[in-house]
Design an enzyme around this catalytic site. Sequence first.
Site, short mmCIF file in Angstrom:
data_model
loop_
_atom_site.label_atom_id
_atom_site.label_comp_id
_atom_site.label_asym_id
_atom_site.label_seq_id
_atom_site.Cartn_x
_atom_site.Cartn_y
_atom_site.Cartn_z
CB SER A 281 -1.03 0.04 1.13
OG SER A 281 -0.29 0.03 2.56
CE LYS B 173 -3.12 1.96 4.91
NZ LYS B 173 -2.94 1.24 3.59
#
Length: 271
Positions: free
Chosen positions: A61, A115
């Site tokens: 990701s 993230k």
Amino acid sequence: MPEQTLAPVQEQTPVAKPEKRRERREETTLSEYLESLLVTVILALFGTTFIVQAFKIPSASMEGTLLIGDHLLVNKFIFGGTGVWYDKFLPYRPLQRGDIIVFKFPYQEHQHFVKRVIALPGDRVKVVDQLVYVNGKMLNEPYVVHDPSARYDPLNYNFPPSASQMIVSQLQPEWSQEMRSFVKGSEIVVPPGKYFAMGDNRDQSWDSRFWGFVDRDAIMGRPFLIYWSVEAKSNDYTGESTFWSRLVGVFDTLAHLPSRTRWSRMLHTVH
């Protein structure tokens, strides 16, 4: 006969037996080792609790900023301010847009995500044709990559979805019900104490678009260094495994360590 003078008899200090001296040395050495070990353990626990901790990247990701198999050191101290008067004398700083963060995933225990912070409390966010806008301005995101081979998901292109849009996506069920309460017009508003986070590999990232905001208390810190990186696949970290399969994996990695290590990524800072 001449008087004879006798010399005073000196008391002799008893000499310790060699066995006893050796026992005392061994006892001293053992106690020093135990003391050093205890101090080391305490410092390690303090360091991993408050200052720095190691994490590894299990998914794609955050590619191409962070790769599967990157092992990171995370600064747990940088965002530690609580608003007290002495915070200004410590090297704390507030969270900023663009910070990469490690945090506890809100819907599963013992799972951590990595993230990038996109929006802060009070910010308005929307995605239009894969471009991110915060407070009406398009973000400059040179770190973002798109994967044309990724499975189609409408939230990768536009977010938040319109009220009339049928959502066919990998939404967390709780978020699919809560999302509408934060939507104002065509934007979603980040509530107090929350952050909106996304992965750099936008089409392969399960992030705030799909499960909601990151709570401030869930943020553990900011990764700052890749101390080791090894060629790996997501299944190596996320697949089901037994003790023996993990043990075999450890020995396999050790046997191929030189060839699997990404030497060019060693000791790289994270931005």
